[in-house]
Design a protein around this motif. Structure first.
Motif, short mmCIF file in Angstrom:
data_model
loop_
_atom_site.label_atom_id
_atom_site.label_comp_id
_atom_site.label_asym_id
_atom_site.label_seq_id
_atom_site.Cartn_x
_atom_site.Cartn_y
_atom_site.Cartn_z
N ALA A 56 -138.65 -67.88 -30.95
CA ALA A 56 -139.66 -68.03 -29.89
C ALA A 56 -140.56 -66.80 -29.80
CB ALA A 56 -138.95 -68.25 -28.56
N TYR A 57 -141.82 -67.05 -29.60
CA TYR A 57 -142.75 -65.96 -29.27
C TYR A 57 -143.87 -66.51 -28.41
CZ TYR A 57 -145.53 -67.59 -33.33
OH TYR A 57 -146.26 -68.33 -34.24
N LEU A 58 -144.50 -65.59 -27.67
CA LEU A 58 -145.48 -65.98 -26.68
C LEU A 58 -146.84 -66.24 -27.34
CD1 LEU A 58 -144.80 -66.05 -23.64
CD2 LEU A 58 -146.09 -63.93 -23.41
N ASP A 77 -128.59 -65.54 -35.90
CA ASP A 77 -129.41 -65.49 -34.69
C ASP A 77 -130.55 -64.50 -34.90
OD1 ASP A 77 -130.19 -66.16 -32.17
OD2 ASP A 77 -128.22 -65.85 -31.27
N TYR A 78 -131.36 -64.32 -33.88
CA TYR A 78 -132.49 -63.40 -34.02
C TYR A 78 -132.70 -62.61 -32.74
CZ TYR A 78 -135.24 -66.56 -31.11
OH TYR A 78 -135.71 -67.31 -30.06
N LYS A 79 -133.43 -61.52 -32.85
CA LYS A 79 -133.77 -60.71 -31.67
C LYS A 79 -135.02 -59.87 -31.95
CE LYS A 79 -130.74 -56.84 -32.86
NZ LYS A 79 -129.66 -55.95 -32.48
N ASN A 80 -135.56 -59.28 -30.89
CA ASN A 80 -136.71 -58.36 -30.97
C ASN A 80 -137.94 -58.95 -31.66
OD1 ASN A 80 -134.24 -56.65 -30.70
ND2 ASN A 80 -135.77 -55.03 -30.58
N THR A 81 -138.21 -60.22 -31.47
CA THR A 81 -139.36 -60.84 -32.14
C THR A 81 -140.69 -60.25 -31.66
OG1 THR A 81 -138.07 -62.84 -32.23
CG2 THR A 81 -140.42 -63.08 -32.66
N ALA A 82 -141.61 -60.07 -32.57
CA ALA A 82 -142.96 -59.64 -32.21
C ALA A 82 -143.95 -60.36 -33.11
CB ALA A 82 -143.10 -58.13 -32.38
N SER A 83 -145.12 -60.64 -32.58
CA SER A 83 -146.14 -61.30 -33.42
C SER A 83 -147.34 -60.39 -33.59
CB SER A 83 -146.55 -62.64 -32.81
OG SER A 83 -147.30 -62.43 -31.65
N TYR A 84 -147.97 -60.49 -34.75
CA TYR A 84 -149.10 -59.64 -35.08
C TYR A 84 -150.24 -60.47 -35.66
CZ TYR A 84 -145.68 -55.85 -34.71
OH TYR A 84 -144.74 -54.98 -34.25
N ILE A 137 -139.67 -50.38 -34.54
CA ILE A 137 -138.99 -51.17 -33.50
C ILE A 137 -137.62 -51.63 -34.00
CG2 ILE A 137 -139.06 -53.36 -32.22
CD1 ILE A 137 -142.06 -53.02 -32.01
N ARG B 62 -133.95 -61.86 -25.69
CA ARG B 62 -133.53 -61.27 -26.97
C ARG B 62 -134.44 -60.10 -27.36
NH1 ARG B 62 -131.69 -66.15 -30.61
NH2 ARG B 62 -131.44 -67.75 -29.07
N ASN B 63 -134.84 -59.33 -26.36
CA ASN B 63 -135.73 -58.18 -26.59
C ASN B 63 -137.07 -58.59 -27.20
OD1 ASN B 63 -134.33 -56.05 -25.48
ND2 ASN B 63 -133.11 -55.75 -27.33
N TYR B 64 -137.55 -59.76 -26.84
CA TYR B 64 -138.87 -60.19 -27.31
C TYR B 64 -139.88 -59.10 -26.96
CZ TYR B 64 -143.35 -62.47 -27.46
OH TYR B 64 -144.66 -62.75 -27.73
N SER B 65 -140.73 -58.77 -27.90
CA SER B 65 -141.67 -57.66 -27.69
C SER B 65 -143.12 -58.14 -27.82
CB SER B 65 -141.41 -56.56 -28.72
OG SER B 65 -140.07 -56.13 -28.61
#
Lengths: 293, 138
Positions: A56-58, A77-84, A137, B62-65
């Motif tokens: 998931a990402y915004l 599983d996943y964590k710390n997602t970021a989109s660029y 990150i 989940r620490n979404y950044s």
């Protein structure tokens, strides 16, 4: 050590039932654990991939240019997602049983389509710094960059130290560590394993194969008919974890129901402007590889 | 004896980073731990420019950044001018400013934190979190 199979596929906005069935069969045939899709924005794919969890990402649904799916209930599983780059590069940390194993960057970089090489470079110029930023990150450089990179491995941009600095030799990386740029500067390498599958001869099957993942009309001196622009790049920290013989351009898919095999390529062309890729599925071929973690 | 060699005023040099960090550190308290702020610092090969990425990080997601701001400092030696970008969810709504002094930088950055775009991003994160909470209850 566990083997994780990763699929990258530019699906060309295909949302037909026939295609969804094909995708399901690819996932089954190749026992895929992680899927990186490009050109899949706005497509409801949850029923097809019902045993997968989407990263998931915004972003607006219609602007999710790259999407990542992870097989559920197997400890991944996943964590710390970021989109660029307005969702053209999605970065996330993949965990196995709660432990961080590698960083996955799913990408669909700006293409050459309708642009000059310079324009393409200008559009993608931020990529190396954003990779560097996400690695801060993630606190890790075990990075696997996967997707429709829109660069062939011999393109100067991919090789250039100011861009991805991707080399075809592990030995070079092991020996030099980083690329020396002089005056005290150096650039971190990516290893590009895709060089190993360039060409139309498959050494493992000892037969002719497809020399690229994307086909277009070579109507210009700089163009090639077949282009290997999809694939993966690996940071040195993880370059030995992908067996080269496990990187495959998928050219046919077995239907799990009927047992029949569907080719993704055509034998002949209707006319010279036709494509050898059967576009009822996409204008790209999917690529699968194994990562040992 | 009068010193010949002197250090540059470090206070001035570090101000850009300090201002950004001050706002990042206040996020956790102001949002009751819902959102945290992290700042990354990167450079580009053969380029004296320093880039700070400012992320809203959500521990419960989940620490979404979410990369909200970017600040480009011209060089290590001369921190100003700073070029700033506010990333909206839709690229056409992105905003930009340039700043040449500490008070101006701080004032403009505060303006962005109070900006409807920032509030909308934070609200979207909260809505997403509420949906996840609801989903997890099922």
């Amino acid at each position: 050590m566990k083997s994780i199979n990763i699929l990258t596929y530019n699906i060309n906005h295909n949302k037909t039932t026939v295609f969804f069935d094909l995708l399901k069969n690819i996932v089954q045939n190749y026992k895929v654990h992680i899927i990186v899709l490009q050109e899949s924005s706005g497509i409801d794919i949850t029923k097809t991939l019902n045993n997968f969890t989407e990263v998931a990402y915004l972003a607006n649904k219609e602007q999710k240019w790259v999407r990542i799916f992870i097989k559920s209930k197997i400890g991944l599983d996943y964590k710390n997602t970021a989109s660029y780059m307005f969702n053209k590069m999605i970065c996330t940390i993949i965990t196995l049983n709660g432990k961080t194993v590698f960083t996955l960057m799913g990408a669909h970089f700006y293409s050459l389509f309708g642009k000059s090489t310079t324009e393409q470079c200008m559009k993608n110029y931020e990529v190396p710094r954003l990779i560097q930023e996400y690695e801060i990150i993630a606190k890790s450089e075990k990075t696997v960059l996967v997707g429709d990179l829109n660069y062939r491995m011999h393109d100067i941009a991919l090789h250039n130290h100011s861009f991805l600095n991707a080399t075809n030799s592990k030995k070079i990386i092991r020996h030099f560590g980083k690329r020396d740029l002089g005056r005290g500067n150096s650039a971190k390498y990516f290893y590009n394993p895709m060089w190993n599958i360039l060409g139309d001869y498959d050494h493992s099957t000892k037969s002719e194969t497809v020399p690229g993942s994307f086909y277009w009309i070579a109507d210009d001196a700089e163009k090639y008919y077949w282009n290997l622009i999809d694939g993966l790049l690996l940071r040195p920290e993880i370059m030995d974890n992908v067996p080269i013989n496990k990187i495959k351009i998928i050219t046919e898919v077995k239907d799990s129901g009927t047992g029949l095999t569907k080719p993704l390529l055509k034998d002949t062309l209707i006319n010279n402007k036709d494509s050898f890729i059967d576009k009822t599925h996409s204008d790209h071929l999917p690529i699968v590889f194994t990562l040992k973690i | 004896m009068t010193k010949i060699w002197e250090f540059e005023d470090l206070e001035k040099r570090e101000t850009v980073y300090k201002v950004i960090l001050k706002f990042a550190n206040s996020l956790r308290d102001d949002t009751n731990g819902v959102i945290e702020g992290i700042v990354t610092e990167t450079t580009t090969e053969n380029n004296p420019e320093i880039v700070y990425g400012f992320y809203l990080t959500v521990p419960k997601l989940r620490n979404y950044s979410y990369r909200l701001f970017e600040f480009r400092q011209s060089s290590i030696v001369e921190p100003y001018t700073v070029y700033a970008t506010l990333y909206a969810k839709d690229p056409i709504n992105n905003q930009f400013f340039e700043s040449n002094t500490v008070p101006d930088f701080e004032r403009k950055l505060l303006g962005w934190i109070k900006n409807p775009i920032t509030k909308l991003v934070m609200q979207s994160i909260k809505v997403h979190m509420d949906i996840m909470d609801e989903y997890q209850k099922d």
